[in-house]
Design an enzyme around this catalytic site. Structure first.
Site, PDB file in Angstrom:
ATOM      1  CE  LYS A  91      -0.731   0.689   4.984  1.00 62.10           C
ATOM      2  NZ  LYS A  91      -0.064   1.997   5.061  1.00 62.10           N
ATOM      3  CB  THR A  92       4.049   2.217   1.654  1.00 68.14           C
ATOM      4  OG1 THR A  92       3.539   1.912   2.955  1.00 68.14           O
ATOM      5  CG2 THR A  92       4.914   3.460   1.731  1.00 68.14           C
ATOM      6  CG  ASP A 102      -1.319   5.216   4.947  1.00 65.61           C
ATOM      7  OD1 ASP A 102      -1.901   4.184   4.568  1.00 65.61           O
ATOM      8  OD2 ASP A 102      -0.166   5.208   5.411  1.00 65.61           O
ATOM      9  CD  GLU A 103      -2.427   2.103   8.190  1.00 65.66           C
ATOM     10  OE1 GLU A 103      -3.459   1.404   8.195  1.00 65.66           O
ATOM     11  OE2 GLU A 103      -1.276   1.622   8.213  1.00 65.66           O
ATOM     12  CD  GLN A 108      -3.590  -4.953   8.387  1.00 64.56           C
ATOM     13  OE1 GLN A 108      -2.632  -4.772   9.147  1.00 64.56           O
ATOM     14  NE2 GLN A 108      -3.452  -4.885   7.074  1.00 64.56           N
ATOM     15  NE  ARG A 147       0.994  -7.455  11.243  1.00 63.22           N
ATOM     16  CZ  ARG A 147       0.771  -6.673  10.194  1.00 63.22           C
ATOM     17  NH1 ARG A 147       1.618  -5.725   9.880  1.00 63.22           N
ATOM     18  NH2 ARG A 147      -0.293  -6.857   9.434  1.00 63.22           N
TER      19      ARG A 147
END
Length: 727
Positions: free
Chosen positions: A33-34, A220-221, A251, A599
């Site tokens: 995503k970044t 973002d997020e 998430q 993770r």
């Protein structure tokens, strides 16, 4: 530009090139995503669709903002100036500095930390005749913050949003608190977004200016936004509607700090005609880990839906290990043995993480790491700028640079001890209020009028004289030299040099680090805004170490090996989620488990125990329902201690539904105390109570036989009424 696009997979490229209209990018864990965000930003600039200052890019952390700025500059091949790129709070503060007068503030307003907020609220509650033992200021401050997170000014609070806390005076105290903030030219963190949103709501010309300017908005997020952040974004996006929100509904794990997963779930309703792009190719984890995570999260009903799959050809990888053990001590021994084996095979310790659901779980692992000589770092804990000595030093800077900053002046007035105690402070407040001047100016008047005698007079005269010199030093020598003068000449450094406590040397080292941090800023104002807005975690210990942290702290990180201990009913999912009606809390716990699994790059080890020690004694445990939701083809079970019991329990109808009454006691976190009979009369909101495990607290809400309590030390909990006693 073509080189940047060539490195994207088809879904990523679609997200980058869909530039007209609203766009929701559902970016699963490890799906890049970044890269999508930064490439989209660069693509907008390179294609000439907008100038740098016409793009609003919002992140949740300063680290993410810095990374985006650096990546965009690298793609463009040059530094980019004039960007509206930063966190929600930083961008809102920037907006407010421009229009402070429209919300009743001056452009140099201070941004208060929690300690200063309490000191501002406490006297208001005392003036209202409230018992601060029964109605602690932090509880009221938490309620005020909840209102601000929802975009509610005092006049916008409806009866449905109101509370009975503080004898029904919470709303009035909120209004008085806001008025006091205006009087001292200050804002708290909640105010930054609240004021910015109210500014756009009420000042149509200002709203039109920003709507016209921001041709593109990147967020973002998005799954972590609260209601006031959502309202701010919606207002800004109404003209061009080119808003791109990147996030993962699977998430969303921060409802306890105001985040609302509904913001991302209703994106298509809020922005009709929106495009949705799903990023499902995961470049982090092996196929078994992804299969386990996908099967687990599929049990949530409140999600938009996507399925992760490996984004590149990788070896099949190890299955997710599910290990049953006797107790928490054996669980820690298992982790220690596996970590030693991994290190012997050449694996770096920094690539290993132990992710716990609750803080108390760390004790056994810490002791085991120490016994084995395995270095580890605790990720989380007290942040650098939250430490008392740092707050004191920053208050000296604030009081010097901002003579009207009453809260900073009050904090350092008697630190170190100068004989200017509570009695003198009361007189000082009276002088300030009667003359409508800041405390520093009131101190000068009090000194001139003979209002201070003996040692107090000498100390006050010396302090006020020092301020004159420190302000001159700020102008002539610069912030670092001036800070050194302040801390030396005030006696603050000497206070810690003479202190014989074990913590004193570390406090002096922290002050040196503060000076190094200050040296990176050209102005004191820039640094003070940084201190207020940036609470970066500065505990990154040097060297190769195992990472020990909570699941919440692990979001956004990745490791080669992840240990996930404590997957037991009542611990994970936690007891509060089990006791709450409806599926919302349980689904957030499942999202947290999903975050933990994703993770891991190469291996994930899930463990559960037959009994666990809680505070005063041992307690039986049963495996988490999340273990029953993992697909057998993706996991490998071991450990005989609870294996047979797990097979028996997995066949029961309560997986994953509610517990039968006969088994609930095994999972209840409060079960070690003797249940009390339900009282005839319910315990009212605002009542002070005692709990055998959590201590003293105040009731904030009730639901039949369950109470929401803000405990003085343990924070907010939901417990059964029969386990508490009124005081």
């Amino acid at each position: 530009m073509s080189d940047h696009l060539a490195r994207l997979n088809p879904e990523q490229r679609q997200a980058v090139e869909t530039l007209e209209g609203p766009l929701l990018v559902l970016a699963g864990a490890g799906t890049g995503k970044t890269r999508v965000l930064t490439t989209r930003f660069a693509h907008i600039l390179l294609s000439g669709r907008a100038a740098p200052w016409q793009v609003l890019a919002v992140t949740f952390t300063n680290k993410a903002a810095r990374e985006m700025r650096e990546r965009v500059a690298a793609m463009l091949g040059r530094p980019v100036e004039g960007l509206w790129l930063g966190t929600f709070h930083a961008l809102a503060a920037r907006m407010l500095r421009r229009h402070a007068g429209l919300v009743g503030l001056k452009p140099d307003f201070s941004i208060l930390d929690t300690d200063d907020q309490i000191r501002l609220l406490k006297p208001l509650m005392q003036q209202a005749g409230l018992d601060l033992q029964r109605f602690p200021p932090p509880v009221l401050l938490a309620q005020i913050q909840r209102w601000k997170d929802r975009g509610l000014t005092p006049e916008r609070i409806t009866p449905a949003e109101d509370t009975d806390f503080a004898r029904g005076r919470a709303r009035a105290l909120y209004a008085a608190y806001q008025q006091r903030l205006t009087e001292v030219n200050a804002a708290d963190f909640g105010d930054l977004l609240l004021h910015a949103t109210e500014l756009l709501r009420k000042e149509t010309d200002v709203l039109a200016q920003y709507q016209e300017n921001f041709r593109y908005i990147l967020v973002d997020e998005y799954q972590d936004t609260n209601l006031v952040q959502y309202l701010w974004l919606r207002l800004l996006a109404q003209k061009h509607r080119n808003i791109c929100c990147v996030g993962d509904d699977d998430q969303s794990i921060y409802s306890w700090r105001g985040a609302e997963v509904e913001n991302i779930l209703r994106f298509e309703q809020d922005f009709p005609g929106a495009s949705v792009v799903r990023l499902e190719a995961n470049y982090r984890s092996t196929a078994p880990i992804l299969a386990a995570a996908a099967a687990l999260i599929a049990h949530n009903a409140g999600r938009l839906g996507k399925t992760l799959h490996p984004g590149r050809e990788v070896p099949a990888g190890e299955k997710v290990a599910v290990i049953g053990l006797q107790d928490s001590e054996e669980e820690a021994r298992m982790a220690g043995q596996r970590i030693e084996a991994l290190r012997a095979e050449g694996n770096r310790l920094s690539g290993i993480a132990i992710l716990v659901r609750a803080g108390f779980q760390t004790r056994a692992f810490e002791e085991r790491m120490l016994a084995l000589g395995i270095p580890y770092r605790m990720v989380g804990g007290l942040r650098f700028y939250e430490r008392a000595e740092i707050r004191d030093a920053v208050a000296y800077l604030r009081a010097t640079a901002r003579p009207g900053d009453d809260l900073a002046f009050e904090r350092i007035l008697n630190v170190p001890k100068r004989g200017l105690g509570e009695g003198f402070l009361r007189r000082l407040h009276e002088q300030a209020q009667s003359n409508a001047v800041p405390l520093a100016a009131a101190a000068e008047r009090l000194l001139a009028e003979g209002g201070a005698k003996g040692r107090a007079r000498e100390s006050l005269a010396a302090l006020l004289n020092n301020f004159v010199g420190w302000r001159a030093a700020l102008a002539s020598e610069g912030p670092v030299s001036a800070l050194a003068r302040m801390l030396e000449e005030s006696g603050y450094v000497a206070m810690w040099r003479e202190d014989r406590s074990p913590e004193a040397p570390g406090r002096l080292e922290n002050l040196k680090e503060l000076a190094r941090a200050l040296a990176e800023f050209e102005t004191v104002e820039g640094f003070l805004d940084h201190v207020s807005l940036v609470m970066e975690n500065d505990e990154q210990a040097e060297g190769d170490r195992v990472n020990l942290m909570t699941l919440h702290a692990a979001k956004g990180l990745e490791f080669d090996t992840v240990f996930l201990p404590g997957w037991e009913e009542g611990l994970f999912p936690n007891q509060r989620a089990l006791e709450e009606s409806g599926a919302k809390a349980l689904e957030e716990e499942r999202r947290l488990a999903y975050v933990g699994l994703t993770r891991a790059r190469n291996r994930a080890i899930v463990s559960h125990v037959a009994r666990r020690q809680f505070y005063s004694g041992w307690q039986g445990a049963i495996p988490s329902r999340f273990i029953a939701e993992l697909p057998e083809e993706a996991i490998e079970r071991s450990g005989q201690a609870t294996f047979e019991r797990e097979r028996m329990l997995a066949a029961q109808p309560f997986f994953p539904a509610a517990f039968p009454a006969s088994l609930r006691v095994l999972a209840a976190r409060d079960a070690w105390t003797e249940p009390k009979q339900r009282r005839g009369r319910p315990i009212g909101i605002g009542r002070r109570v005692f709990h055998q495990k959590f201590g003293y607290g105040t009731v904030t809400a009730s639901d039949e036989d369950r109470l929401d309590i803000e405990f003085d030390k343990a924070g907010a909990k939901r417990v059964l009424e029969r386990f508490i006693e009124p005081v």
